[in-house]
Design a protein around this motif. Structure first.
Motif, PDB file in Angstrom:
ATOM      1  N   ASN A 197       0.981  -1.176   0.040  1.00  0.00           N
ATOM      2  CA  ASN A 197       0.088   0.184  -0.140  1.00  0.00           C
ATOM      3  C   ASN A 197       0.900   1.106   0.097  1.00  0.00           C
ATOM      4  O   ASN A 197       0.455   2.320  -0.360  1.00  0.00           O
ATOM      5  CB  ASN A 197      -0.940  -0.050   1.259  1.00  0.00           C
ATOM      6  N   VAL A 198       1.947   1.090   0.491  1.00  0.00           N
ATOM      7  CA  VAL A 198       3.160   2.448   0.508  1.00  0.00           C
ATOM      8  C   VAL A 198       4.083   2.067  -0.549  1.00  0.00           C
ATOM      9  O   VAL A 198       5.052   1.473  -0.240  1.00  0.00           O
ATOM     10  CB  VAL A 198       3.357   2.605   1.729  1.00  0.00           C
ATOM     11  N   LYS A 199       3.800   3.061  -1.642  1.00  0.00           N
ATOM     12  CA  LYS A 199       4.711   2.908  -2.689  1.00  0.00           C
ATOM     13  C   LYS A 199       6.267   3.990  -2.446  1.00  0.00           C
ATOM     14  O   LYS A 199       7.248   3.539  -3.215  1.00  0.00           O
ATOM     15  CB  LYS A 199       4.468   2.946  -4.245  1.00  0.00           C
ATOM     16  N   GLN A 200       5.777   5.071  -2.066  1.00  0.00           N
ATOM     17  CA  GLN A 200       6.836   5.933  -1.860  1.00  0.00           C
ATOM     18  C   GLN A 200       7.991   5.542  -0.927  1.00  0.00           C
ATOM     19  O   GLN A 200       7.902   4.741  -0.015  1.00  0.00           O
ATOM     20  CB  GLN A 200       6.252   7.330  -1.508  1.00  0.00           C
ATOM     21  N   LYS A 201       9.110   6.167  -1.258  1.00  0.00           N
ATOM     22  CA  LYS A 201      10.195   6.092  -0.496  1.00  0.00           C
ATOM     23  C   LYS A 201      10.237   7.207   0.766  1.00  0.00           C
ATOM     24  O   LYS A 201       9.680   8.206   0.660  1.00  0.00           O
ATOM     25  CB  LYS A 201      11.655   6.436  -1.532  1.00  0.00           C
ATOM     26  N   TYR A 202      10.697   6.620   1.892  1.00  0.00           N
ATOM     27  CA  TYR A 202      10.868   7.457   2.893  1.00  0.00           C
ATOM     28  C   TYR A 202      11.963   7.368   3.911  1.00  0.00           C
ATOM     29  O   TYR A 202      12.567   6.335   3.724  1.00  0.00           O
ATOM     30  CB  TYR A 202       9.491   7.105   3.850  1.00  0.00           C
ATOM     31  N   ASP A 203      12.234   8.193   4.553  1.00  0.00           N
ATOM     32  CA  ASP A 203      13.345   8.148   5.651  1.00  0.00           C
ATOM     33  C   ASP A 203      12.912   8.672   7.067  1.00  0.00           C
ATOM     34  O   ASP A 203      12.103   9.567   7.094  1.00  0.00           O
ATOM     35  CB  ASP A 203      14.662   9.012   5.013  1.00  0.00           C
ATOM     36  N   PHE A 204      13.544   8.190   8.079  1.00  0.00           N
ATOM     37  CA  PHE A 204      13.197   8.590   9.253  1.00  0.00           C
ATOM     38  C   PHE A 204      14.157   9.809   9.601  1.00  0.00           C
ATOM     39  O   PHE A 204      14.858  10.069   8.950  1.00  0.00           O
ATOM     40  CB  PHE A 204      13.428   7.392  10.331  1.00  0.00           C
ATOM     41  N   VAL A 205      13.671  10.586  10.548  1.00  0.00           N
ATOM     42  CA  VAL A 205      14.112  11.879  10.928  1.00  0.00           C
ATOM     43  C   VAL A 205      15.775  11.519  11.325  1.00  0.00           C
ATOM     44  O   VAL A 205      16.057  10.652  11.890  1.00  0.00           O
ATOM     45  CB  VAL A 205      13.524  12.875  11.832  1.00  0.00           C
ATOM     46  N   ASP A 206      16.570  12.733  10.993  1.00  0.00           N
ATOM     47  CA  ASP A 206      18.022  12.688  11.608  1.00  0.00           C
ATOM     48  C   ASP A 206      17.982  13.054  13.158  1.00  0.00           C
ATOM     49  O   ASP A 206      16.828  13.681  13.776  1.00  0.00           O
ATOM     50  CB  ASP A 206      18.637  13.922  10.875  1.00  0.00           C
ATOM     51  N   ASP A 207      18.850  12.431  13.723  1.00  0.00           N
ATOM     52  CA  ASP A 207      18.908  12.641  15.116  1.00  0.00           C
ATOM     53  C   ASP A 207      18.896  13.948  15.652  1.00  0.00           C
ATOM     54  O   ASP A 207      18.333  14.251  16.880  1.00  0.00           O
ATOM     55  CB  ASP A 207      20.397  11.920  15.798  1.00  0.00           C
ATOM     56  N   ASN A 208      19.686  14.772  15.071  1.00  0.00           N
ATOM     57  CA  ASN A 208      19.504  16.132  15.421  1.00  0.00           C
ATOM     58  C   ASN A 208      18.400  17.334  14.794  1.00  0.00           C
ATOM     59  O   ASN A 208      18.662  18.402  15.087  1.00  0.00           O
ATOM     60  CB  ASN A 208      20.950  16.732  15.136  1.00  0.00           C
ATOM     61  N   THR A 209      17.364  16.586  14.334  1.00  0.00           N
ATOM     62  CA  THR A 209      16.355  17.521  13.905  1.00  0.00           C
ATOM     63  C   THR A 209      15.658  18.221  15.016  1.00  0.00           C
ATOM     64  O   THR A 209      15.297  17.580  15.957  1.00  0.00           O
ATOM     65  CB  THR A 209      15.267  16.623  13.309  1.00  0.00           C
ATOM     66  N   THR A 210      15.386  19.564  14.739  1.00  0.00           N
ATOM     67  CA  THR A 210      14.732  20.392  15.807  1.00  0.00           C
ATOM     68  C   THR A 210      13.821  21.101  15.235  1.00  0.00           C
ATOM     69  O   THR A 210      13.212  22.094  15.501  1.00  0.00           O
ATOM     70  CB  THR A 210      15.750  21.173  16.400  1.00  0.00           C
ATOM     71  N   ASP A 211      13.184  20.673  14.097  1.00  0.00           N
ATOM     72  CA  ASP A 211      12.321  21.196  13.120  1.00  0.00           C
ATOM     73  C   ASP A 211      10.940  21.596  13.662  1.00  0.00           C
ATOM     74  O   ASP A 211      10.557  22.803  13.775  1.00  0.00           O
ATOM     75  CB  ASP A 211      12.037  20.313  11.806  1.00  0.00           C
ATOM     76  N   ASN A 212      10.385  20.816  14.447  1.00  0.00           N
ATOM     77  CA  ASN A 212       8.982  21.102  14.894  1.00  0.00           C
ATOM     78  C   ASN A 212       8.942  20.178  16.396  1.00  0.00           C
ATOM     79  O   ASN A 212       9.134  19.389  16.669  1.00  0.00           O
ATOM     80  CB  ASN A 212       8.021  20.401  14.020  1.00  0.00           C
ATOM     81  N   TYR A 213       8.050  20.683  17.217  1.00  0.00           N
ATOM     82  CA  TYR A 213       7.979  20.556  18.700  1.00  0.00           C
ATOM     83  C   TYR A 213       6.839  19.228  18.624  1.00  0.00           C
ATOM     84  O   TYR A 213       7.320  18.407  19.309  1.00  0.00           O
ATOM     85  CB  TYR A 213       7.088  21.840  19.501  1.00  0.00           C
ATOM     86  N   LEU A 214       5.850  19.475  17.935  1.00  0.00           N
ATOM     87  CA  LEU A 214       5.026  18.403  18.159  1.00  0.00           C
ATOM     88  C   LEU A 214       5.252  17.141  17.358  1.00  0.00           C
ATOM     89  O   LEU A 214       5.059  16.098  17.511  1.00  0.00           O
ATOM     90  CB  LEU A 214       3.474  18.769  17.597  1.00  0.00           C
ATOM     91  N   LYS A 215       6.005  17.440  16.036  1.00  0.00           N
ATOM     92  CA  LYS A 215       6.506  16.176  15.318  1.00  0.00           C
ATOM     93  C   LYS A 215       7.421  15.273  15.970  1.00  0.00           C
ATOM     94  O   LYS A 215       7.625  14.269  15.783  1.00  0.00           O
ATOM     95  CB  LYS A 215       6.828  16.852  13.855  1.00  0.00           C
ATOM     96  N   TYR A 216       8.552  16.198  16.266  1.00  0.00           N
ATOM     97  CA  TYR A 216       9.637  15.324  16.786  1.00  0.00           C
ATOM     98  C   TYR A 216       9.965  15.814  18.180  1.00  0.00           C
ATOM     99  O   TYR A 216      10.902  15.790  18.629  1.00  0.00           O
ATOM    100  CB  TYR A 216      10.941  16.055  16.029  1.00  0.00           C
TER     101      TYR A 216
END
Lengths: 182, 153
Positions: free
Chosen positions: B134-153
């Motif tokens: 069901n999921v064809k797209q490629k994906y990657d998990f976040v980098d350890d140092n990501t500080t992009d967003n409070y609720l996402k990460y």
């Protein structure tokens, strides 16, 4: 050519000013009662966490007739006395900087008791009192925020990009000094 | 003998360094009845990164999950572990879910969640084959140092 460069510069300036103006337009939500309490290391109980962060327990009551909800772009920002705005670390980073060394990740056949303290830490910091995703009218919500120690003298915490009608974005500003309990 | 040792070390290394991805499906109980497929990648025995994809859509969600029960306790064999997951999606939705993990592990379990608009979601673990279908797209998990967003990460 000179005229063209001037035009480009003016256009860039206009876009920048417009962005600043739009950022400043986001209103602070009224009819909100808040209180906050700084937790000491004895009260919070995690030495390594307190070396990196200053924990605050915050209470918010929404006195508006409609619920206020967070969005995926909601951020937590700390405002210093001199007006500097520092974004909070992500929940992921707060946990990573506060947890104990995890043997299980680095040594095969780790000691079985190396992890429970990190589970307790995650429960205390992230599970028990997280930022609520919805502020119902009239209800008091308690949650914890963690100011990095690099933030000198934080006077307020901002919860940004909240919405009550799925269109308008607004902030909640919670003073961290001289506040009474709700 | 040398070849066997090399082969054994390669197998050990691949097992050690491979991710511990587990897969799940989420059904929206009300609203449009949308179906989501997700995966979580265990970072340690307490925390996992989560990725969620809406079926037949470009919408993706990122998030994090904290286990409220240790998997390495001596008496862990028959325990049910609780876990808390929060996801932030590309369309602004925030989903908060409570999981019940069987044997306090990430690979079996059920969950119930709600988003900020009070839509209800049910989660259950699925095999990798169903996720891949069901999921064809490629994906990657976040980098350890990501500080992009409070609720996402």
């Amino acid at each position: 050519m000179k005229n063209f460069i001037r035009l480009v510069c003016l256009f860039t300036l206009f876009i920048t000013m417009a962005n600043i103006a739009m950022a400043a337009e986001r209103p602070v939500l009224g009819n909100i009662q808040t209180s906050s309490k700084k937790l000491t290391q004895e009260e919070f109980g995690y030495k390594k966490a307190c070396q990196n962060y200053v924990p605050y327990e915050v209470a918010v009551r929404n006195n508006n007739p409609v619920p206020v909800v967070v969005t995926a772009n909601t951020r937590v920002e700390f405002i210093s006395a001199d007006g500097t705005v520092t974004p909070s670390d992500s929940r992921r980073q707060i946990y990573r900087k506060s947890k104990r060394f995890d043997h299980s990740k680095h040594i095969i056949g780790a000691l079985p008791w190396s992890v429970p303290s990190n589970v307790r830490l995650a429960r205390n910091m992230m599970i028990e009192k997280p930022l609520p995703i919805r502020f119902e009218p009239g209800k008091v919500y308690n949650f914890r925020v963690f100011a990095p120690v690099s933030v000198t003298n934080p006077v307020a915490v901002n919860i940004t990009n909240l919405t009550f009608d799925r269109k308008t974005l607004c902030d909640i500003k919670i003073p961290l000094e001289n506040v009474e309990e709700l | 003998m040398k070849k066997t040792l090399l082969l054994l070390s390669i197998i050990t290394l691949s097992v050690v360094t491979s991710g511990c991805n587990q897969y799940f499906r989420a059904d929206m109980e009300n609203g449009n009845g949308d179906i989501y497929y997700g995966t979580f990648n265990r970072r340690d025995y307490t925390q996992a990164d989560v990725k969620l994809f809406k079926r037949n859509s470009t919408m993706t969600c990122d998030g994090i999950m904290f286990l409220d029960n240790s998997t390495r306790m001596v008496n862990w064999s028959n325990k049910r572990g609780l876990a808390k997951m929060v996801l932030g999606c590309s369309d602004g939705t925030v989903i908060e879910a409570d999981w019940q993990m069987r044997k306090a592990d990430y690979n079996k379990g059920i969950g119930k969640g709600v988003d900020q608009f009070n839509n209800i979601y049910t989660f259950k673990a699925v095999p990798k084959s169903e996720f891949k279908k069901n999921v064809k797209q490629k994906y990657d998990f976040v980098d350890d140092n990501t500080t992009d967003n409070y609720l996402k990460y």
